[in-house]
Design a protein around this motif. Sequence first.
Motif, PDB file in Angstrom:
ATOM      1  N   UNK A 464     -23.380  26.553 -47.773  1.00 38.70           N
ATOM      2  CA  UNK A 464     -23.764  26.666 -46.345  1.00 38.70           C
ATOM      3  C   UNK A 464     -25.417  25.451 -46.836  1.00 38.70           C
ATOM      4  N   UNK A 465     -25.074  24.316 -46.541  1.00 42.35           N
ATOM      5  CA  UNK A 465     -26.263  23.868 -46.889  1.00 42.35           C
ATOM      6  C   UNK A 465     -26.952  23.199 -45.175  1.00 42.35           C
ATOM      7  N   UNK A 466     -27.739  22.839 -45.097  1.00 39.03           N
ATOM      8  CA  UNK A 466     -28.418  22.187 -44.146  1.00 39.03           C
ATOM      9  C   UNK A 466     -28.173  20.846 -43.803  1.00 39.03           C
ATOM     10  N   UNK A 489     -32.883  30.224 -51.881  1.00 39.01           N
ATOM     11  CA  UNK A 489     -32.767  31.544 -52.002  1.00 39.01           C
ATOM     12  C   UNK A 489     -31.660  31.796 -53.204  1.00 39.01           C
ATOM     13  N   UNK A 490     -32.316  32.305 -54.484  1.00 40.41           N
ATOM     14  CA  UNK A 490     -31.722  32.776 -55.973  1.00 40.41           C
ATOM     15  C   UNK A 490     -29.489  32.665 -55.527  1.00 40.41           C
ATOM     16  N   UNK A 491     -29.136  31.848 -56.067  1.00 40.11           N
ATOM     17  CA  UNK A 491     -27.529  31.913 -56.143  1.00 40.11           C
ATOM     18  C   UNK A 491     -26.757  31.192 -55.009  1.00 40.11           C
ATOM     19  N   UNK A 492     -27.886  30.868 -54.057  1.00 40.52           N
ATOM     20  CA  UNK A 492     -26.891  30.018 -53.746  1.00 40.52           C
ATOM     21  C   UNK A 492     -26.058  28.717 -53.734  1.00 40.52           C
ATOM     22  N   UNK A 493     -26.181  28.324 -54.853  1.00 40.96           N
ATOM     23  CA  UNK A 493     -25.299  27.307 -55.484  1.00 40.96           C
ATOM     24  C   UNK A 493     -26.449  26.250 -55.567  1.00 40.96           C
ATOM     25  N   UNK A 610     -19.679  34.128 -42.898  1.00 43.26           N
ATOM     26  CA  UNK A 610     -18.974  35.515 -42.372  1.00 43.26           C
ATOM     27  C   UNK A 610     -17.668  34.541 -42.879  1.00 43.26           C
ATOM     28  N   UNK A 611     -17.557  33.675 -42.570  1.00 39.69           N
ATOM     29  CA  UNK A 611     -16.108  32.698 -43.125  1.00 39.69           C
ATOM     30  C   UNK A 611     -15.922  32.190 -44.859  1.00 39.69           C
ATOM     31  N   UNK A 612     -17.297  32.014 -45.294  1.00 40.72           N
ATOM     32  CA  UNK A 612     -17.267  31.418 -46.400  1.00 40.72           C
ATOM     33  C   UNK A 612     -17.248  32.795 -47.357  1.00 40.72           C
ATOM     34  N   UNK A 613     -17.974  33.459 -46.812  1.00 44.82           N
ATOM     35  CA  UNK A 613     -17.810  34.772 -47.747  1.00 44.82           C
ATOM     36  C   UNK A 613     -16.498  34.976 -47.744  1.00 44.82           C
ATOM     37  N   UNK A 614     -15.411  34.616 -47.072  1.00 48.33           N
ATOM     38  CA  UNK A 614     -13.939  35.614 -47.342  1.00 48.33           C
ATOM     39  C   UNK A 614     -13.242  34.605 -47.954  1.00 48.33           C
ATOM     40  N   UNK A 615     -13.183  33.369 -47.657  1.00 47.46           N
ATOM     41  CA  UNK A 615     -12.405  32.292 -48.448  1.00 47.46           C
ATOM     42  C   UNK A 615     -13.031  32.951 -50.218  1.00 47.46           C
TER      43      UNK A 615
END
Length: 694
Positions: A464-466, A489-493, A610-615
């Motif tokens: 989820x990048x700008x 934030x930490x853990x965002x890739x 939300x859609x990324x979290x589901x995938x």
Amino acid sequence: MDRRPRRGNEQNGDWSALVRLWCLRALSAPALQLKVADGIWTRDNIAELIGMDEEIARGKPNKIRAFLASRLKRAEAAEVQRDGLLFENLRAFGGYLDLSELDQELLALLVLSRLEEPLHDTLESAGRLTDPRFDRLVATVLDRPLRDVTDALSPNGRLAATQLVVPGRSVATFEDKVTIKDALPNALTRKNSSLDELISFAAVRAGAVMLCRADYEHLGRHLEILLPYLRHAIGERRPGVNILLHGGAGNGKTELTKVIAHELGLLLYEVRFADDDGDPVAPSERISSYTLMQAVLCRQSGAAILFDEIEDILPQQPFFVGFEGAESTQKKAWLNRTLEVNPVPAFWVGNGVSHVDPAFLRRFDYVIELGPPPRSARERMLRARLKTLPVSEEWLARKADERALTPGIVTKLAQVLEVEGTREPATLESRFDLMARERLSAQGEPLRGTRYPYPTRYRPELLNASVDPVAVAMRLGARAKGNVLLYGPPGTGKTGYAHFLARQLDRPLLVKRASDLLSKWLGETEQLIYAMFTEAAGDNAVLLLDEADGFLQDRRQAQRSWEITQVNELLTRMEEFEGIFICATNFFEQLDPAAMRRFAVKVRFEPLRRDQARVLFCDTLAELRIPAPGDPKEERHWRELDALAGLTPGDFRAARMAVDLGVFPMSPAGLIEALRAELAARPGVSRHPIGFAA
């Protein structure tokens, strides 16, 4: 090597009659006539050969001379055959090397003087010989004109030019007056079915090609220049064609030489650096072998020579100008001549050439430094060498990231594992890693692994990048230069994206943290910053500085002068760096404004949508082999997942491990519970679920 003479195998030819004739001629030579009274005739091996009984041997000198004269007359009258393997090989050698009949006879004398005790002892009895006395003795033994023998043994003679014989200039006994290659007597007195077998004491045909040109795509620009040049030079039979390949051990230099030879259809011969027992060959012996091979192959079209392990061959720079040893001067003279007139193209291969006099490096037609191959080449190499071993794809991907695993090391380790016979993937991988660590540790280069391993099944579309991260990677790949700031934030890739970018560019990723660079000693941090950029430039690596806020903090808040100089040093090196530099930070607000302006690309990473979290939820369940919820009755799992705001890819990795270890149930509900626990563990985050904010 044991240089004591031994009896030849007379099944290889009738040497005894020739040895007897040469011994009798030697005993009649002036160098030995004066030593009749010394009692050399009483030696059993000599007396037995010439047929002298004890009574004559103990007689007066005149009686001994008369006996020797009669024996010599009888031997001269007899027809002495030059047959057997020795002379067959000499004639074959003579044809390849353009040796005259006298040259071949001189070689026969020198070889048999080392194999036949009576001849050896007789010639050694002449004592220490000057050049003229040595030449006269040889002329007498061979019954040849003195002038012809002197010319044949001179440094300008064919034997010296091929390095089969190296005349000495000092006063010495017969054996030490001239030097021949230690392995030559054995080579000339055995059955040889081919030229390759006859010359195997000096060089051997290079082994089979293990790689192909595609494995050296990272050297494509070099090969596009080098291959046409070599093709043209070989077609014109141009002399003095020499190629230098250097770089770290195991980076594929020797294999590249084979690939080039294969591409050009050349027969490649490798100068031996170890004998049949595995003992190293002395530099002087290797030099003479190389010279010999130039003479052997000069008439053979489509041949090339590989001279590997050249560190002790090339002349070194003197510590003080004008102070050079005799050996270094001799090497320089030989190399100067060799690099200008060698008729057969030569590949010179070594690990390091920093010690070599630049005057000689300039004489090579083409020089290539081979660093560690790029990741794609390492992956192809790993697959090729481990194709018979059932290792996992994930493990192969991790090993391809390890730059210390050179082709040479992987080949050796694969050979051990193939013989060991284990077929269970996890066991194979563990044993490979064990052997790799020990081998690299012994070489002073520990298996460091990747500080941040490349995420398994990495999917950039789940960032989820700008800005579009794939588009940014493509543009950076086209330019191969740029400063990139990743924040969020930490853990965002962020670090995962740095790996992704490096893979897209097929470059290694060099990862540094602020803690690697900060030092308590004044000025050392600046040196470490400089070394970081130098290392990245040398390896053509993408450079990632993690926790960059430790350096790029706002200088207006600095309390000490060295805090400002450290930031200044980093900003200066950023501007000079000709590669891709990535900084990752969790604290965007604390960065220095001047530093911000130096980043052409700034990418903010947010928690998953939300859609990324589901995938990613479904992907994680699949990795755990848990069926994904699909039944309407299980709809509550989706609602509970959607209620977990702020999830990151890092949360899913940690939750997956917790479920896999049994901390939470192996079910969709267990994974959601693990994700909830990750969120609750964050500092400053409410432990109660909150609604998702789109």
